[in-house]
Scaffold this motif. Structure first.
Motif, PDB file in Angstrom:
ATOM      1  N   ASN A  32      35.692  81.886 -55.464  1.00 18.87           N
ATOM      2  CA  ASN A  32      35.634  82.368 -54.131  1.00 18.87           C
ATOM      3  C   ASN A  32      36.119  81.025 -53.224  1.00 18.87           C
ATOM      4  N   LEU A  35      39.581  81.982 -52.360  1.00 21.03           N
ATOM      5  CA  LEU A  35      39.541  83.314 -51.538  1.00 21.03           C
ATOM      6  C   LEU A  35      39.452  82.863 -50.127  1.00 21.03           C
ATOM      7  N   ASN A  36      38.631  81.762 -49.833  1.00 21.32           N
ATOM      8  CA  ASN A  36      38.152  81.123 -48.552  1.00 21.32           C
ATOM      9  C   ASN A  36      39.316  80.921 -47.903  1.00 21.32           C
ATOM     10  N   GLN A  39      41.305  83.860 -46.550  1.00 25.74           N
ATOM     11  CA  GLN A  39      40.504  84.445 -45.462  1.00 25.74           C
ATOM     12  C   GLN A  39      40.876  83.453 -44.431  1.00 25.74           C
ATOM     13  N   LEU A  42      44.142  84.162 -42.904  1.00 25.45           N
ATOM     14  CA  LEU A  42      44.408  85.205 -42.202  1.00 25.45           C
ATOM     15  C   LEU A  42      43.719  85.180 -40.824  1.00 25.45           C
ATOM     16  N   GLN A  43      42.623  84.494 -40.725  1.00 18.70           N
ATOM     17  CA  GLN A  43      41.930  84.633 -39.517  1.00 18.70           C
ATOM     18  C   GLN A  43      42.485  83.815 -38.408  1.00 18.70           C
TER      19      GLN A  43
END
Length: 237
Positions: A32, A35-36, A39, A42-43
């Motif tokens: 996780n 993956l953060n 993320q 991407l943000q």
């Protein structure tokens, strides 16, 4: 004999599944984290998009963060894949340094709260012939036992060396140690000092069997309150 072999195979697989269950929550957390990273990258890119063609800022740092996240997740998944392989072949080229590193990746969620792991690996590549999945299981069991033995601020030292066509892997900890009486029983099936529900007593028994299948030798020394040391040796490929 066939029934005995099949029962042994099922026991080894069930212990492997039990280990995976024990590790799954921590590994999920570790996956996780990268993956953060992705993320978050991407943000940032989405926020910086003015239109389909132009960004308000340099995109390279965001892409680097996402690549690092993918790299970390990939390492964890590869480590799990090596561990969970279920083949009977004994002629694979097994890189012991890679196997030890993979085992540490899987145990990292537990180890990082318990203490330090010191790696003293020889610069030589150490490769033996055998079964990669089974060797992952054997070393994971030994390092997992060391992790359970150490307290806060503990130390696990993993050393490798090659001498006269033999390869040696030493895994030592400064944990609670093993009594002389129990030291004689650690390879016995179903022997465990853990509370009911915390262990099957198959881990080290299976580890001994796997090392024996690879024509290896395990020597264990330990003193209560002083820690334990496992020395595993193999013939060079």
């Amino acid at each position: 004999m066939k029934k005995l072999q099949e029962t042994t195979r099922k026991l080894i697989q069930s212990e492997k599944l039990a280990s995976l269950g024990m590790l799954s929550a921590g590994v999920a957390h570790e996956i996780n984290n990268p993956l953060n990273f992705i993320q978050g990258g991407l943000q940032l890119l989405e926020q910086g998009l003015e239109d389909e063609k132009e960004l308000k800022f340099e995109a390279t740092p965001c892409l680097n963060v996402m690549k690092e996240g993918l790299r970390r997740a990939s390492i964890i998944v590869k480590s799990l894949n090596h561990f969970s392989r279920d083949t009977e072949t004994m002629n694979e080229s097994c890189d012991l340094h890679q196997i030890l590193n993979n085992s540490l990746v899987m145990l990292q969620p537990k180890l990082k709260y318990k203490g330090e792991v010191k790696k003293l690996f020889t610069s030589e590549k150490l490769v033996i012939s055998g079964n990669e999945g089974k060797l992952h299981q054997a070393f994971l069991n030994i390092i997992s036992n060391a992790e359970q033995a150490i307290q806060k601020d503990g130390l696990i030292t993993i050393s490798t060396i090659k001498k006269k066509k033999r390869i040696y892997v030493e895994i030592a900890d400064n944990g609670i140690g093993i009594t002389k009486e129990n030291l004689k029983k650690i390879s016995d099936p179903f022997f465990t000092t853990k509370p009911v529900g915390k262990g099957t007593g198959l881990g080290l028994s299976i580890t001994y069997k796997i090392i024996e299948e690879h024509k290896g030798i395990i020597k264990v020394s330990s003193k209560p309150g002083k820690g334990s040391k496992f020395v595993i040796s193999f013939s060079e490929k």
